[in-house]
Design an enzyme around this catalytic site. Structure first.
Site: not given
Ligand code: BG6
Length: 487
Positions: A153, A187, A245, A183
């Site tokens: 993304k 998880k 997300h 991503h």
């Molecule tokens: C990313 C965002 O997709 O996800 C970031 O671009 C953010 O800004 C991150 O910090 C957060 O991911 P996680 O896995 O640390 O919660």
């Protein structure tokens, strides 16, 4: 374990994403003997590097986070090559084609190629088109090999640009070849939402408007914008965290069970949730949305600058780094149940969780003694850092009096499991290699989410509206004003 041999082609091989995420993931997969044989890696970048320089750089990057086993690395290094390319030049794609052939003259990888675009999103369309024109997309598919294209993304910055990008990708690649990464879906604890809901008989019957008061989805971060101002200042929290997300977490909480745990059926159900989202009342946006931006403050005992003082950020920037939003899903299961989505940078802590707040008991037999109110049950699906399931319920407090006390039933996700744990990118890569798209975004869902968010973004971006971005001190719970977005 992946059986089909493969060439992994990484565009943007000298960049940050490759060094921090993709390469360590490949290394770990190799160490756990999960990769197919043969497995070749071709790094592509704009810089002039030899393959051995590239190998050396990757080893150095790995050593920052891993204890690199020299003999394992030696084996891996043998499969790594590098190619310098100018992504705009068609001749360079012809060169790529020749290189792929030269790397595998006997066709041991059977034409299977995974193109991983670890490049800025504005290069996606260009590279996909050039790959297609060079005969490196569908043409191979007609033969034996499987070609996949992996993109991260953001998929566009609004509905129109997402559609435009998609038209280009689909001119050259079929949907089943395109892996749009989220991503969060990789998880364990996110995937667990579906297992928890649909592999137990006792939760699903009460997972609806009759028993659930509201759902609260939170993704707080204590990190700031870091070194990504160039991207983030144009994106802001709605594009960065919500379009992907947060929406994904929402769908997992709200979707219906598919009849089979199979990629297309799971993705169908996720899309249905987005289709049922109640459009945002943009004329009454303040009732449903609060935006914020972090000001200077204290994180872990040390002072940190405000967002507009961060390197690379426009000092007059009104980009939101925090949003709290109330949404509704208009279907039989969820009618009238508010769902709160909150995400922010430079918050008091890093915490990602889903809270299912149940309704109070319909009638309390204790009301003469304890009053009318009995604290309702609450289920927390902890995603990070507490990877857990936590159910709060009432019990009798010990003693002679009628007295209640809330207690917890707690499950710690990692406890009692001795098997290998794969990290986000390892799982993503594995699924791409296996051709399993369950964890990835399908284009219809991308468009539905943009369709929901674009009117909000337009409203937020209009000059008058942009005044109502509230400042919050770094290291706090976000702007005070967010408290008005409540059940
Ligand atoms: C990313 C965002 O997709 O996800 C970031 O671009 C953010 O800004 C991150 O910090 C957060 O991911 P996680 O896995 O640390 O919660």
């Amino acid at each position: 374990t992946v059986k089909d041999p493969l060439i992994l082609v990484i565009f943007g091989a000298t960049g940050d994403l490759t060094a921090r995420k993709v390469f360590p993931a490949v290394y770990n997969l190799m160490r756990t003997h999960t990769l197919p044989h043969p497995f070749l890696i071709l790094g592509i970048g704009r810089s002039e590097l030899t393959s051995s320089m590239f190998q050396h750089n990757m080893q150095a990057a790995l050593a920052k986070t891993h204890k690199v086993d020299p003999s394992a690395w030696e084996v891996m290094a043998r499969s790594i090559s590098y190619l310098q390319m100018d992504y705009t030049r068609p001749q360079d794609y012809a060169k790529l084609k020749r290189t792929l052939k030269a790397l595998d003259p006997d066709g041991r990888t059977q034409g299977n190629i995974l193109f991983y675009l670890a490049v800025p999103p504005d290069s996606y369309a260009l590279i996909a088109e050039q790959l297609g024109k060079a005969g490196l997309s569908r043409e191979y598919v007609k033969g034996n090999g499987r070609i996949s294209l992996v993109v991260e993304k953001p998929f566009g910055r609004d509905l129109e640009s997402a559609r435009k990008l998609d038209r280009t990708l689909h001119t050259w690649f079929e949907e089943h070849q395109i892996f749009r990464i989220d991503h969060y879906m990789a998880k364990e604890t996110v995937q667990n939402v579906l297992m928890f809901r649909f592999a137990n008989a006792m939760f699903e019957p009460i997972w609806n408007r009759s028993y659930i008061d509201y759902i609260e989805i939170t993704a707080w971060e204590s990190l700031g914008v870091e070194h990504r101002a160039g991207y983030y200042d144009r994106a802001g929290v709605l594009r960065d965290m919500f379009q992907n997300h947060m929406m994904m977490l929402l769908a997992l909480c709200a979707m219906e069970p598919p009849s089979l745990f199979e990629s297309e059926r799971v993705r169908d159900e996720r899309s249905k949730v987005y289709r049922a989202m109640q459009p945002f009342p943009v004329d009454r946006i303040d009732q449903r949305l609060v935006l914020g931006q972090y000001a200077a403050g204290i994180i872990n005992g040390r002072p940190v600058p405000g967002y507009v003082e961060e390197p690379g950020v426009d000092p007059r920037s009104l980009t939101p780094t925090y949003a709290r939003m109330k949404v509704f899903i208009d279907n039989w299961r969820w009618q009238g149940v508010p769902m709160f989505l909150t995400s922010g940078k430079r918050m008091a802590e890093k915490r990602t969780e889903i809270v299912i707040q149940f309704k109070e008991v319909p009638c309390s037999m204790f009301h003469r003694i304890l009053g009318d109110h009995i604290t309702a049950n609450r289920l927390v699906l902890g995603i990070h850092p507490n990877e857990c399931v936590d159910l709060t319920f009432q019990t009798k407090a010990p003693g002679t009096r009628v007295c209640l006390r809330p207690v917890n039933m707690h499950f710690d996700y990692a406890k009692g499991y001795g098997g290998p744990l794969f990290d986000d990118y390892e799982k993503i890569l594995l699924d791409c290699m296996l051709g399993d798209q369950t964890l990835f975004w399908r284009q219809d869902a991308v468009e539905l989410c943009w369709g929901f968010l674009t009117p909000i973004l337009e409203e937020c971006d209009c000059p008058d509206r942009r005044k109502t971005i509230y400042l919050y001190r770094a290291g706090t719970n976000g702007p005070q004003e967010a408290q008005r977005i409540k059940p």
